[in-house]
Write a protein that holds these residues in place. Structure first.
Motif, mmCIF file in Angstrom:
data_model
loop_
_atom_site.group_PDB
_atom_site.id
_atom_site.type_symbol
_atom_site.label_atom_id
_atom_site.label_comp_id
_atom_site.label_asym_id
_atom_site.label_seq_id
_atom_site.Cartn_x
_atom_site.Cartn_y
_atom_site.Cartn_z
ATOM 1 N N ALA A 46 -14.557 16.217 31.124
ATOM 2 C CA ALA A 46 -13.678 17.291 30.140
ATOM 3 C C ALA A 46 -12.353 16.510 29.935
ATOM 4 C CB ALA A 46 -13.618 18.631 30.344
ATOM 5 N N ALA A 47 -11.645 16.203 31.299
ATOM 6 C CA ALA A 47 -10.351 15.603 31.493
ATOM 7 C C ALA A 47 -10.294 14.338 30.630
ATOM 8 C CB ALA A 47 -9.936 15.392 32.790
ATOM 9 N N ASP A 48 -11.090 13.588 30.687
ATOM 10 C CA ASP A 48 -11.344 12.366 29.973
ATOM 11 C C ASP A 48 -11.462 12.423 28.447
ATOM 12 O OD1 ASP A 48 -10.727 10.157 31.755
ATOM 13 O OD2 ASP A 48 -12.596 10.385 32.495
ATOM 14 N N VAL A 49 -12.166 13.344 28.184
ATOM 15 C CA VAL A 49 -12.315 13.783 26.686
ATOM 16 C C VAL A 49 -11.054 14.137 26.070
ATOM 17 C CG1 VAL A 49 -13.226 15.465 24.820
ATOM 18 C CG2 VAL A 49 -14.938 14.505 26.699
ATOM 19 N N MET A 50 -10.405 15.064 26.801
ATOM 20 C CA MET A 50 -8.941 15.617 26.304
ATOM 21 C C MET A 50 -7.993 14.434 26.401
ATOM 22 S SD MET A 50 -8.240 19.444 27.424
ATOM 23 C CE MET A 50 -8.438 19.232 29.138
ATOM 24 N N LEU A 51 -8.077 13.624 27.286
ATOM 25 C CA LEU A 51 -7.124 12.547 27.020
ATOM 26 C C LEU A 51 -7.513 11.715 25.913
ATOM 27 C CD1 LEU A 51 -6.544 12.189 30.921
ATOM 28 C CD2 LEU A 51 -4.939 12.867 29.249
ATOM 29 N N THR A 95 -14.007 6.670 21.551
ATOM 30 C CA THR A 95 -14.697 6.098 23.033
ATOM 31 C C THR A 95 -16.235 7.032 22.724
ATOM 32 O OG1 THR A 95 -14.504 8.438 24.176
ATOM 33 C CG2 THR A 95 -12.761 6.706 24.346
ATOM 34 N N GLU A 96 -17.109 6.506 23.482
ATOM 35 C CA GLU A 96 -18.400 6.825 23.487
ATOM 36 C C GLU A 96 -18.515 8.621 23.963
ATOM 37 O OE1 GLU A 96 -21.078 5.094 26.303
ATOM 38 O OE2 GLU A 96 -19.917 5.137 27.962
ATOM 39 N N ARG A 97 -17.518 8.964 24.698
ATOM 40 C CA ARG A 97 -17.482 10.353 24.739
ATOM 41 C C ARG A 97 -17.075 11.226 23.487
ATOM 42 N NH1 ARG A 97 -14.966 8.445 29.661
ATOM 43 N NH2 ARG A 97 -12.988 8.152 28.383
ATOM 44 N N THR A 98 -15.884 10.782 22.909
ATOM 45 C CA THR A 98 -15.723 11.423 21.689
ATOM 46 C C THR A 98 -16.661 11.365 20.390
ATOM 47 O OG1 THR A 98 -14.200 9.759 20.785
ATOM 48 C CG2 THR A 98 -13.264 11.379 22.245
ATOM 49 N N ARG A 99 -17.524 10.261 20.675
ATOM 50 C CA ARG A 99 -18.283 10.060 19.336
ATOM 51 C C ARG A 99 -19.624 10.967 19.501
ATOM 52 N NH1 ARG A 99 -16.673 4.715 19.949
ATOM 53 N NH2 ARG A 99 -18.353 4.136 21.454
ATOM 54 N N MET A 103 -22.025 16.575 20.969
ATOM 55 C CA MET A 103 -21.529 17.491 21.744
ATOM 56 C C MET A 103 -19.911 17.894 21.807
ATOM 57 S SD MET A 103 -22.248 18.170 25.641
ATOM 58 C CE MET A 103 -20.678 17.325 26.316
ATOM 59 N N VAL A 104 -19.048 16.633 21.853
ATOM 60 C CA VAL A 104 -17.725 16.911 21.781
ATOM 61 C C VAL A 104 -17.196 17.204 20.386
ATOM 62 C CG1 VAL A 104 -15.893 15.315 22.135
ATOM 63 C CG2 VAL A 104 -17.367 15.465 23.760
ATOM 64 N N ARG A 105 -17.902 16.567 19.330
ATOM 65 C CA ARG A 105 -17.357 16.583 17.805
ATOM 66 C C ARG A 105 -17.364 18.070 17.288
ATOM 67 N NH1 ARG A 105 -19.887 14.300 14.235
ATOM 68 N NH2 ARG A 105 -21.545 13.117 15.918
ATOM 69 N N ARG A 106 -18.481 18.656 17.812
ATOM 70 C CA ARG A 106 -18.917 20.060 17.058
ATOM 71 C C ARG A 106 -18.592 21.298 17.848
ATOM 72 N NH1 ARG A 106 -24.705 18.990 14.113
ATOM 73 N NH2 ARG A 106 -23.830 17.406 12.776
#
Length: 457
Positions: free
Chosen positions: A387-392, A400-404, A407-410
């Motif tokens: 989650a820390a890396d997602v927020m940053l 990034t592959e995390r933000t794409r 689960m992260v987008r919705r």
């Protein structure tokens, strides 16, 4: 044992989290007074906030970072949990497969990579969080749970096989897993992360409640009880507590989780159970226990009776709930009758946040200058680093592959306001308990499943 006998045992237990009950706990850092300036302000001093502060400096050493904690770092969920540090980002495989079937394999990979990075960080900074990496066992204690563990597949253990590892008359079968979880002392991980962050230049202040976040031209003001901070970006890591964004007020509810810890077992007591592999254990019900051996061979025993208080109430008085601790004690002795002479040294509770999808969700506000991660539902020891890396990523505008991932987008569906939240949660609790007894989901649970709100642990 009757209630009076159980109460006598519980009265003798210290009403404080085992991990925090040590003279090795660092002293509180000074509170913030007056004006301050930082490129990034992190609100919250639990796992999410500490990982965000540390990762922010690792990713950009020139960035100035201020972490603000309302009380003491690690004093809430991060210092009170069972110390199960799991790779899953989705609160287990069934929940992940049901909600994100197309990207579940990717989420599993990201979770494993995140856990590996967490372990590497602990080793690199020399954080003494008493890390162990035993197998984990998910045990069946009712006949209808056995089939869900996959008889005949790798990792499945029949009754004799599981009781040869850990001996409980309640065990009917189990599934053993390796490499997807480590056990830690969570408070020592908190203290180690704070020390590592400060070595990189992060400033941490404690006993400094944040009251408001407001616009400041192209930046932001963070108003605290002791002063005002000018900043460019804010990361909210407030867990179950007030998220400082009105839009998030219905997206989580606070739920209290309760735990017991025994006195250290003697060699003879431990031998009566077996458990030489020191596995972390959970049972297969919707209302499930989690339990493990601590480094000094206590049994930490928690879970099962998660409690929601009307109106999303949070208060220190709710950390100690006799009815739940009594229930946990009775269930402990039912599980390990050979330990009838073992007494409890600690009893405690704490609040976690849950979302309607039972795992974390993410987002931004204030023109992408504020990021948040909430809703970990008790599975945040490792997931908070992700989650820390997602927020940053979100604050830095990085694709990034995390933000794409979906689960992260919705975001999840919000909970309703009171009294509907109370009614729905109590109906769901009773329905899940009935499923644990009977092995089938009732009409209410099937309706939640169709709405994408169901949960199968």
């Amino acid at each position: 044992m009757n209630d009076q006998q159980l109460d006598q045992l519980l009265d003798a237990a210290s009403p404080v989290a085992l991990w925090l009950d040590t003279d090795e706990r660092p002293p509180a850092r000074p509170a913030l007074f007056g004006a301050a300036r930082a490129d990034l302000v992190v609100v919250g001093g639990g796992f999410t906030g500490l990982w965000t502060a540390l990762r922010a400096k690792e990713r950009d050493p020139d960035r100035s970072v201020l972490l603000i904690e309302a009380g003491r770092i690690g004093d809430a969920a991060s210092g009170r949990n069972g110390g199960f540090c799991e790779a899953s980002l989705t609160h287990g495989e069934p929940n992940g497969v049901d909600r994100w079937p197309e990207e579940f394999d990717e989420l599993q990979r990201l979770g494993r990579e995140n856990l590996a990075a967490l372990i590497e960080t602990v080793e690199r900074y020399g954080i003494d969080c008493r890390m162990e990496a035993p197998d984990t066992l998910r045990v069946a204690t009712a006949p209808h749970q056995v089939q869900g563990l996959g008889p005949g597949t790798p990792g499945f253990l029949g009754q004799d096989a599981v009781r040869a590892l850990v001996d409980s008359p309640t065990y009917l079968a189990a599934r053993a897993s390796a490499g997807d979880c480590v056990l830690i002392d969570p408070a020592r991980l908190v203290w180690g992360l704070a020390d590592a962050a400060e070595r990189l230049g992060v400033r941490i202040v404690e006993n400094t409640p944040v009251r408001n976040i407001s616009e400041r031209g192209t930046g932001l003001w963070v108003d605290t009880a002791g002063g005002k901070v000018a900043t460019d970006r804010v990361a909210l890591a407030t867990n179950a507590f007030r998220p400082l964004l009105q839009r998030l007020s219905l997206f989580t509810v606070p739920v209290y989780d309760y735990v017991l810890a025994t006195e250290p077992l003697t060699a003879q007591q431990l031998a009566s159970v077996g458990w030489s592999g020191r596995q972390g254990i959970s049972d297969s019900g919707n209302q499930f226990h989690y339990y493990r051996l601590t480094p000094d061979n206590r049994i930490l025993w928690g879970g099962y009776d998660a409690i929601y208080h009307y109106g999303r109430r949070i208060h220190p008085d709710l950390d100690d709930r006799r009815a739940t601790h009594r229930l946990l004690a009775r269930q402990f002795y039912d599980t390990f009758p050979q330990l009838a002479d073992v007494r409890f040294s600690h009893r405690w509770g704490g609040v976690i946040d849950t979302s309607t999808r039972f795992c974390a969700f993410f987002g931004t506000a204030r023109k992408n200058r504020v990021a948040y991660a909430l809703g970990f539902t008790g599975l945040g020891v490792a997931a908070t680093r992700f989650a820390a890396d997602v927020m940053l990523d979100l604050l830095d505008g990085q694709d990034t592959e995390r933000t794409r991932t979906t689960m992260v987008r919705r975001r999840p569906l919000p909970f309703p306001p009171e009294p509907l939240a109370w009614i729905g949660i109590q109906l769901t609790r009773r329905s899940l308990a009935a499923e644990d007894r009977r092995g089938r989901r009732n009409l209410w649970l099937r309706a939640l499943d169709r709405l994408g709100l169901g949960f199968d642990s």
